[in-house]
Design an enzyme around this catalytic site. Structure first.
Site, short mmCIF file in Angstrom:
data_model
loop_
_atom_site.label_atom_id
_atom_site.label_comp_id
_atom_site.label_asym_id
_atom_site.label_seq_id
_atom_site.Cartn_x
_atom_site.Cartn_y
_atom_site.Cartn_z
N LYS A 1 79.21 60.92 -16.42
CA LYS A 1 79.40 59.77 -17.25
C LYS A 1 78.15 59.22 -17.85
O LYS A 1 77.38 59.18 -17.34
CB LYS A 1 80.24 58.67 -16.19
CG LYS A 1 80.53 57.41 -17.28
CD LYS A 1 81.19 56.55 -16.27
CE LYS A 1 81.47 55.12 -16.96
NZ LYS A 1 82.68 55.59 -18.12
N HIS B 1 80.85 56.45 -10.41
CA HIS B 1 81.48 57.40 -11.16
C HIS B 1 80.88 58.70 -11.03
O HIS B 1 79.70 58.80 -10.41
CB HIS B 1 81.23 56.94 -12.51
CG HIS B 1 82.50 56.05 -13.00
ND1 HIS B 1 82.37 54.76 -12.83
CD2 HIS B 1 83.68 56.41 -13.59
CE1 HIS B 1 83.62 54.16 -13.16
NE2 HIS B 1 84.26 55.01 -13.85
#
Length: 244
Positions: free
Chosen positions: A136, A132
């Site tokens: 995040k 990600h």
């Protein structure tokens, strides 16, 4: 994500965007609307379904409030406990409204989880890698955790990890359900990516899903919004809505 949802809803001829709430972005444009601070505007606007892409600490209160106001909820927030889910289940059942919580609204991710679940009984080792963007804040992703849970439930024939010396702590990732290892990558340039690697004697199978832009989540969000009025209670995962 909120801006992308507003744009998608506004562009769909079957839906009407009636309000946008974001305490951190008050006054910004959202479709033809301006974002406001107070969620009570949803009542004045006659909202029937609310999409919540906040954080767990905010969503816990939001969802119980939505149920008390007889409003359906579509939720992209993760990090809820079993106690949270039980509370949502009771609240939305009592209200005869739906609360659809999906760790990932990308249809490719839903299919990835289903394919991994189907493949699990034919392999005895497996690991999950999720990648990600560097903003995040939680790891591993809700999608990775749900994927592992589905695989673990589909088979009990998992070979234990034989690693004796982990020379760098964490090198083998985290042990999820049934000991299936999960590895989290956080890197600039990424959006959301998941890879399941399954292995048995003489063969491996790799299932990978890539979300290259936030627009990848919108078809799933819109499907959940349209499905919510015909459901009630708590629904976890988009697969039930999509009949996958």
């Amino acid at each position: 994500m909120g801006a992308a949802v507003c744009e998608a809803v506004a562009a769909d001829s079957d839906l009407d965007l009636v309000a946008a709430v974001d305490p951190h972005c008050t006054g910004l444009s959202a479709g033809d609307l301006v974002t406001v601070n107070e969620r009570e505007v949803l009542l004045d606007a006659g909202a029937e379904v609310v999409v919540d892409f906040t954080i767990a600490s905010a969503a816990r209160d939001n969802l119980v409030w939505l149920a008390s106001q007889n409003i359906h909820a579509v939720v992209g927030t993760t990090g809820f406990s079993d106690a949270d889910l039980a509370q949502f289940q009771a609240a939305f059942e009592f209200a005869n409204r739906a609360c659809i919580i999906a760790p990932n609204f990308a249809i490719s991710a839903v299919l990835m989880m289903r394919f991994a679940e189907l493949a699990a009984p034919y392999f005895d080792t497996a690991e999950v890698v999720e990648l990600h963007h560097d903003a995040k804040i939680d790891a591993p992703s809700g999608t990775a955790r749900l994927t592992v849970e589905k695989m673990a439930a589909a088979s009990t024939q998992w070979v234990p990890d034989s690693t004796v010396q982990e020379l760098l702590p964490g090198a083998r990732g985290a042990a999820g359900t049934a000991g299936i290892r999960v590895h989290s990558v956080r890197m600039r340039g990424m959006v959301a990516h998941h890879e399941v690697i399954l292995g048995s004697q003489g063969q491996t199978l790799t299932i990978r899903q890539d979300s290259l832009d936030r627009s990848s989540f919108m078809p799933g969000v819109l499907a959940a919004v349209k499905a919510a009025p015909s459901h009630f209670g708590l629904i976890v995962g988009l697969e039930s809505v999509l009949n996958i």
